[in-house]
Design a protein around this motif. Structure first.
Motif, PDB file in Angstrom:
ATOM      1  N   GLU A   1      26.516  43.766  38.292  1.00 22.13           N
ATOM      2  CA  GLU A   1      27.361  44.161  39.166  1.00 22.13           C
ATOM      3  C   GLU A   1      28.543  43.104  39.211  1.00 22.13           C
ATOM      4  O   GLU A   1      28.506  41.955  38.781  1.00 22.13           O
ATOM      5  CB  GLU A   1      26.933  44.074  40.664  1.00 22.13           C
TER       6      GLU A   1
ATOM      7  N   ASP B   1      32.940  50.566  35.461  1.00 22.37           N
ATOM      8  CA  ASP B   1      33.309  50.868  36.977  1.00 22.37           C
ATOM      9  C   ASP B   1      33.255  49.790  37.708  1.00 22.37           C
ATOM     10  O   ASP B   1      31.683  49.526  38.035  1.00 22.37           O
ATOM     11  CB  ASP B   1      32.856  52.216  37.350  1.00 22.37           C
ATOM     12  N   LYS B   2      34.057  48.948  38.396  1.00 18.98           N
ATOM     13  CA  LYS B   2      33.408  47.529  38.914  1.00 18.98           C
ATOM     14  C   LYS B   2      33.186  47.865  40.180  1.00 18.98           C
ATOM     15  O   LYS B   2      32.780  46.964  41.104  1.00 18.98           O
ATOM     16  CB  LYS B   2      34.945  46.920  38.830  1.00 18.98           C
ATOM     17  N   THR B   3      33.315  49.084  40.882  1.00 17.49           N
ATOM     18  CA  THR B   3      32.620  49.594  41.996  1.00 17.49           C
ATOM     19  C   THR B   3      31.150  49.938  42.075  1.00 17.49           C
ATOM     20  O   THR B   3      30.752  50.547  43.203  1.00 17.49           O
ATOM     21  CB  THR B   3      33.412  50.614  42.821  1.00 17.49           C
ATOM     22  N   ARG B   4      30.537  50.123  40.841  1.00 19.74           N
ATOM     23  CA  ARG B   4      29.200  50.502  40.732  1.00 19.74           C
ATOM     24  C   ARG B   4      28.302  49.399  40.256  1.00 19.74           C
ATOM     25  O   ARG B   4      28.722  48.237  39.484  1.00 19.74           O
ATOM     26  CB  ARG B   4      28.988  51.674  39.749  1.00 19.74           C
TER      27      ARG B   4
ATOM     28  N   SER C   1      26.657  54.539  47.332  1.00 17.74           N
ATOM     29  CA  SER C   1      28.050  54.869  47.372  1.00 17.74           C
ATOM     30  C   SER C   1      28.564  53.130  47.440  1.00 17.74           C
ATOM     31  O   SER C   1      29.241  52.847  48.076  1.00 17.74           O
ATOM     32  CB  SER C   1      28.456  55.445  48.508  1.00 17.74           C
TER      33      SER C   1
ATOM     34  N   ARG D   1      30.500  49.991  46.700  1.00 18.06           N
ATOM     35  CA  ARG D   1      31.835  49.542  46.218  1.00 18.06           C
ATOM     36  C   ARG D   1      32.156  48.150  46.586  1.00 18.06           C
ATOM     37  O   ARG D   1      31.711  47.656  47.426  1.00 18.06           O
ATOM     38  CB  ARG D   1      32.644  50.445  46.870  1.00 18.06           C
ATOM     39  N   VAL D   2      32.828  47.658  45.862  1.00 21.34           N
ATOM     40  CA  VAL D   2      33.191  46.109  45.855  1.00 21.34           C
ATOM     41  C   VAL D   2      34.520  46.284  46.958  1.00 21.34           C
ATOM     42  O   VAL D   2      35.361  46.883  46.950  1.00 21.34           O
ATOM     43  CB  VAL D   2      34.213  45.369  44.797  1.00 21.34           C
TER      44      VAL D   2
END
Length: 167
Positions: A35, A8-11, A85, A87-88
């Motif tokens: 990341e 998951d690229k947001t984590r 939380s 996120r990119v």
């Protein structure tokens, strides 16, 4: 981490990393944050959680961490990663946040207030305030609101449709 594993690229993740190949550097496997960096389109690692320099990139999943200090920080890092939380941000949001220190710096200058006075009211050092205003330290919207309130101004965030309509 395996290149075939879809992350998951947001984590952010905690992964094993190799030591930096420097003379005298102990031959340990460390832990580091991993990341996604959208500008370079790469997964990146940083310093080991123990503070040592490391090679870029994660080692295969399951590689044993041999640094005696990294495990001392592992539980804390995992607890933070479980709660965050992160996120990119899309490019347009990142651009707006990047402009925030400049806008706040102009507001401070136009208010006529001294940075020392503002720093005292915010309970931070003049150096930290200066770093916020120059972008050397991340200016969050919360910090911007606090600084701007002292200048008699407020932060306004606008969301509007993109030019041209659809994505």
């Amino acid at each position: 981490m395996s290149e075939t594993t879809e992350l998951d690229k947001t984590r952010r993740y905690l992964v094993p990393v190799a030591r930096l190949q420097l003379p005298g550097e102990p031959d340990y496997v460390h832990l580091s944050l991993y990341e996604w960096e959208p500008r370079s389109q790469l997964w990146l690692t940083g310093l080991a959680v123990c503070g040592r320099s490391t090679e870029q990139g994660a080692l295969p999943e399951g590689t044993e961490v041999t640094c005696p200090n990294c495990p001392l920080y592992e539980d804390t890092y995992r607890a933070v990663l479980d709660r965050e939380s992160f996120r990119v941000l899309p490019d347009e949001e990142r651009s707006a946040l990047a402009a925030l220190p400049d806008q706040v710096r102009v507001a401070v200058r136009e208010s006529g207030l001294k940075q020392k006075w503002i720093a005292d009211r915010l309970h931070v050092s003049e150096k930290h305030l200066s770093q916020l205003l120059t972008g050397r330290v991340v200016m969050t919207p919360e910090w911007a609101e606090r600084i701007l309130a002292l200048c008699g101004m407020e932060l306004v965030v606008t969301v509007r449709p993109r030019v041209g309509g659809a994505r």
